[in-house]
Structures are given as structure tokens and as C-alpha cells.
Design a protein around this motif. Structure first.
Motif, PDB file in Angstrom:
ATOM      1  N   TRP A 196       1.788   1.688  -3.675  1.00 26.75           N
ATOM      2  CA  TRP A 196       0.678   1.621  -4.630  1.00 26.75           C
ATOM      3  C   TRP A 196      -0.359   2.720  -4.384  1.00 26.75           C
ATOM      4  O   TRP A 196      -0.887   3.303  -5.331  1.00 26.75           O
ATOM      5  CB  TRP A 196       0.021   0.254  -4.542  1.00 26.75           C
ATOM      6  N   GLY A 197      -0.634   3.023  -3.117  1.00 25.11           N
ATOM      7  CA  GLY A 197      -1.714   3.944  -2.802  1.00 25.11           C
ATOM      8  C   GLY A 197      -1.587   5.302  -3.462  1.00 25.11           C
ATOM      9  O   GLY A 197      -2.525   5.780  -4.117  1.00 25.11           O
ATOM     10  N   GLY A 198      -0.428   5.946  -3.316  1.00 24.40           N
ATOM     11  CA  GLY A 198      -0.242   7.270  -3.891  1.00 24.40           C
ATOM     12  C   GLY A 198      -0.231   7.254  -5.404  1.00 24.40           C
ATOM     13  O   GLY A 198      -0.799   8.145  -6.058  1.00 24.40           O
ATOM     14  N   PHE A 199       0.416   6.251  -5.971  1.00 25.09           N
ATOM     15  CA  PHE A 199       0.477   6.131  -7.437  1.00 25.09           C
ATOM     16  C   PHE A 199      -0.925   5.930  -8.004  1.00 25.09           C
ATOM     17  O   PHE A 199      -1.312   6.563  -8.987  1.00 25.09           O
ATOM     18  CB  PHE A 199       1.390   4.953  -7.802  1.00 25.09           C
ATOM     19  N   HIS A 200      -1.688   5.051  -7.359  1.00 24.04           N
ATOM     20  CA  HIS A 200      -3.046   4.758  -7.820  1.00 24.04           C
ATOM     21  C   HIS A 200      -3.935   5.990  -7.734  1.00 24.04           C
ATOM     22  O   HIS A 200      -4.694   6.291  -8.669  1.00 24.04           O
ATOM     23  CB  HIS A 200      -3.629   3.615  -6.979  1.00 24.04           C
ATOM     24  N   ALA A 201      -3.840   6.715  -6.631  1.00 21.20           N
ATOM     25  CA  ALA A 201      -4.650   7.920  -6.458  1.00 21.20           C
ATOM     26  C   ALA A 201      -4.330   8.958  -7.531  1.00 21.20           C
ATOM     27  O   ALA A 201      -5.234   9.593  -8.093  1.00 21.20           O
ATOM     28  CB  ALA A 201      -4.424   8.507  -5.068  1.00 21.20           C
ATOM     29  N   ALA A 202      -3.036   9.123  -7.831  1.00 16.43           N
ATOM     30  CA  ALA A 202      -2.643  10.086  -8.865  1.00 16.43           C
ATOM     31  C   ALA A 202      -3.154   9.657 -10.238  1.00 16.43           C
ATOM     32  O   ALA A 202      -3.588  10.497 -11.041  1.00 16.43           O
ATOM     33  CB  ALA A 202      -1.123  10.239  -8.883  1.00 16.43           C
ATOM     34  N   ALA A 216       7.544   9.726  -9.524  1.00 14.09           N
ATOM     35  CA  ALA A 216       7.428   8.496  -8.738  1.00 14.09           C
ATOM     36  C   ALA A 216       8.050   7.320  -9.473  1.00 14.09           C
ATOM     37  O   ALA A 216       8.699   6.459  -8.873  1.00 14.09           O
ATOM     38  CB  ALA A 216       5.962   8.214  -8.424  1.00 14.09           C
ATOM     39  N   GLU A 261       0.818  -1.205   0.000  1.00 16.16           N
ATOM     40  CA  GLU A 261       0.000   0.000   0.000  1.00 16.16           C
ATOM     41  C   GLU A 261       0.855   1.260   0.000  1.00 16.16           C
ATOM     42  O   GLU A 261       0.488   2.276  -0.615  1.00 16.16           O
ATOM     43  CB  GLU A 261      -0.931   0.003   1.219  1.00 16.16           C
ATOM     44  N   GLU A 262       2.018   1.211   0.655  1.00 14.57           N
ATOM     45  CA  GLU A 262       2.828   2.423   0.753  1.00 14.57           C
ATOM     46  C   GLU A 262       3.367   2.882  -0.603  1.00 14.57           C
ATOM     47  O   GLU A 262       3.683   4.069  -0.772  1.00 14.57           O
ATOM     48  CB  GLU A 262       3.993   2.219   1.736  1.00 14.57           C
ATOM     49  N   GLU A 307      -6.887  10.489 -10.389  1.00 13.10           N
ATOM     50  CA  GLU A 307      -7.094  11.928 -10.546  1.00 13.10           C
ATOM     51  C   GLU A 307      -6.724  12.378 -11.954  1.00 13.10           C
ATOM     52  O   GLU A 307      -7.388  13.243 -12.544  1.00 13.10           O
ATOM     53  CB  GLU A 307      -6.269  12.692  -9.513  1.00 13.10           C
ATOM     54  N   ARG A 324       3.928  14.313 -11.423  1.00 14.74           N
ATOM     55  CA  ARG A 324       4.047  13.571 -10.169  1.00 14.74           C
ATOM     56  C   ARG A 324       4.264  12.080 -10.440  1.00 14.74           C
ATOM     57  O   ARG A 324       5.092  11.436  -9.788  1.00 14.74           O
ATOM     58  CB  ARG A 324       2.779  13.764  -9.336  1.00 14.74           C
TER      59      ARG A 324
END
Length: 320
Positions: A248-254, A312, A245-246, A257, A308
Motif C-alpha cells: 500500500w505504501g508505494g502505491f499510495h505515495a504515487a 504496479a 504497508e509493503e 504525487e 508507475r
């Protein structure tokens, strides 16, 4: 989570998928498939079989919504399911028979394009209503949109679109989709993690090929970039159980969006084309300087999100 073996069994000696229509249905190999479970070490053919069952089921459900109701979600959600299917066929291409995959992809795209006519019309109608432009239920535009929906429904019924997903699962069960030669059987047996990495690398490189600055792309090029980003997102989501999650979470959210911003740009472009609004020189496509305030803000957001994601980088390469 996409990869799941709960509705998949294998034929003894072949690894070929078959449908499980109830919990009471079981074979001697069912336990082995369930034991493997979704994960990096799962066989590639087991992962594909589970994914195809899930995707085909979603196509069936959403197509029924479109054919049997006035719900605006029907065309959009069916198109999402169809795009996920074509993405799966692309990601798992090394273990699929080329002609069978091409046939399935072509049929999916045919249905996708038909539904796209309705989706674009619905978005345009909603936009006109939202702007207070008098496009009420009794307007000519509303009637034209309803008539288009009826025509597309009839076309899909005549083309037997409802048979597409069941036929795909039948072909899978009859051994017509997965490779059966010696090299193909070896590829099918390999852990899905290696296949996932290659599919994601290809999707990532396709995105990078559009360049680092989305503001330099014209509308057509941005639309192609949007499609490539959908491929990247859906491919990554197929293998979601693999990713911490650490990372995947940010990448997925970006990614989500970015798709929202690009989707808004696409909807605004479609509305402008349907309205016949033209830019300088009589062109229906606009330069960056001719964008509306809403379009300019959406493009700015998309540019920021793409930067972004590039910073990453491909997180899956660092996952062991």
C-alpha cells in the motif's frame, strides 16, 4: 485510518447507525460493533455508518471554517470532505437506497460547486501575488475575490448548507439511507472486504479507460482523469486498515504525487483561463506544444507516475 466503530452504535435488530454523542452513551449492541472493529470481516453497514459519521463531521467542521473566517483552507478542505462523501456513496452503493444516495450526492455537489468558485479565485489571486503581478490586498482582484467569498457565503447560508451534514446523519439514524429489503439486509451483513474490492476495481477501470499516456489527453480529459484518480485514492484510503504497508505504501505515495501534479496542471489552466490568455487560433486551452515550462514539467511528472501505477497494478487483488 477511516473505518472505525468508536462513534457508532446499532439499533437492535436493524444494524442501522445512530450517533454517539459521548462515551457514556451505550447500548447492548455497542460491544458487538466495537468487537467487530475495522477490518475485512466488518459488516458492510457498520463500516459505512462509521465512515459517514466521520465524513459528515469533517464537512461540518470545514464548512464552519469557511463561513466564519477568512482562512483560505476552508473552501479547499470542505471540498475534499464533500468529495470523500460522494466517493463513499459510490463505493457503498450496493447497500444504499438509490434515491437517498442520489439526493445526498446532488446536494454535496451543489455545495462543492459553489465553493469551487472561491477556491479557483483564491488560487488565481495567490498565483498573481506569487508572480509579483501587483495583486496586493488593495488591488481590484483582491477586492473582487473578497466580494465573491461574501456572495458565496450568503448563498450557502440562504440554502442552509450547514444543515446538510446533520440531516444526512439524521436520515441514517431514521433508516432512510441503508437498504431495508431482504436482499439489501443480506448485502449489508456481508463482510466489507468484498464490497471494497468491487469498488476499487471499478475505480481502477475508470482510470485505465483514459489510456496509458496522459500526454495524449487534452485539458478537459485530464481533468476527468484527475477526478477518477481522486475516487481511486479516497476509496483505497477508506479501506486502508486492510492493506499491508509493503504493497500500500508505494502505491499510495504515487497516487498522492500524481494528484499533486494533476492539481498543479489544473490550477495553471484555471489561471490561464481567468487571465484570458489564449493559444493558437484564439483557444483558451493549450496543446502540449504550447504548455509553459512549469506545465510541461508537471505533465511529465504525471505521465511518469501514471506509468508507475499501471506497472504496479491493482494491489488489492493480491491481498488475502
Amino acid at each position: 485510518m477511516i473505518l472505525s466503530s468508536t462513534r457508532v452504535i446499532t439499533r437492535a435488530g436493524s444494524g442501522q447507525g445512530a450517533t454517539v454523542w459521548g462515551d457514556e452513551t451505550k447500548t447492548e449492541t455497542d460491544d458487538a460493533v466495537a468487537e467487530a472493529g475495522p477490518g475485512p470481516d466488518q459488516r458492510s453497514d457498520h463500516a459505512f455508518t462509521a465512515l459517514l459519521h466521520e465524513t459528515a463531521g469533517e464537512i461540518d467542521r470545514q464548512l464552519a471554517v469557511f463561513l466564519g473566517s477568512e482562512a483560505e483552507s476552508g473552501p479547499h478542505k470542505t471540498r475534499v470532505a464533500l468529495r470523500r462523501l460522494t466517493t463513499a456513496l459510490q463505493a457503498f452503493a450496493p447497500i444504499l437506497k438509490r434515491q437517498a444516495a442520489a439526493k445526498a450526492r446532488a446536494e454535496a455537489k451543489r455545495i462543492f460547486r459553489s465553493l469551487g468558485e472561491v477556491r479557483d479565485a483564491d488560487v488565481y489571486l495567490a498565483g498573481r501575488r506569487g508572480s509579483g503581478d501587483g495583486a496586493g490586498p488593495d488591488s481590484d482582484l483582491a477586492r473582487e475575490t473578497a466580494e465573491l467569498r461574501l456572495r458565496v457565503r450568503e448563498r450557502l447560508r440562504m440554502d442552509k448548507a450547514v444543515a446538510f451534514a446533520p440531516a444526512l446523519l439524521r436520515d441514517l439514524a431514521e433508516g432512510l439511507i441503508l437498504k431495508t429489503g431482504k436482499p439489501g439486509l443480506a448485502a449489508r451483513a456481508r463482510p466489507v472486504a468484498a464490497l471494497a474490492g468491487k469498488a476499487l476495481d471499478a475505480a481502477w477501470e475508470a482510470g485505465l479507460a483514459h489510456g496509458p499516456n496522459l500526454a495524449k489527453l487534452d485539458e478537459e480529459a485530464r481533468h476527468e482523469f484527475r477526478k477518477d484518480m481522486k475516487t481511486l485514492r479516497y476509496t483505497a484510503e477508506f479501506f486502508e486498515p486492510f492493506w499491508p504497508e509493503e504493497v500500500w505504501g508505494g502505491f499510495h505515495a504515487a497516487l498522492q504525487e500524481l494528484q499533486d501534479s494533476l492539481g498543479l496542471l489544473n490550477d495553471l489552466a484555471v489561471a490561464r483561463q481567468k487571465s484570458g490568455i489564449r493559444g493558437k487560433g484564439g483557444k483558451t486551452k493549450r496543446t502540449k506544444a504550447e504548455l509553459s515550462k512549469e506545465e510541461a514539467l508537471a505533465l511529465e511528472d504525471a505521465c511518469t507516475l501514471w506509468r508507475r501505477l499501471q506497472a504496479a497494478g491493482p494491489f488489492w487483488r493480491a491481498v488475502k
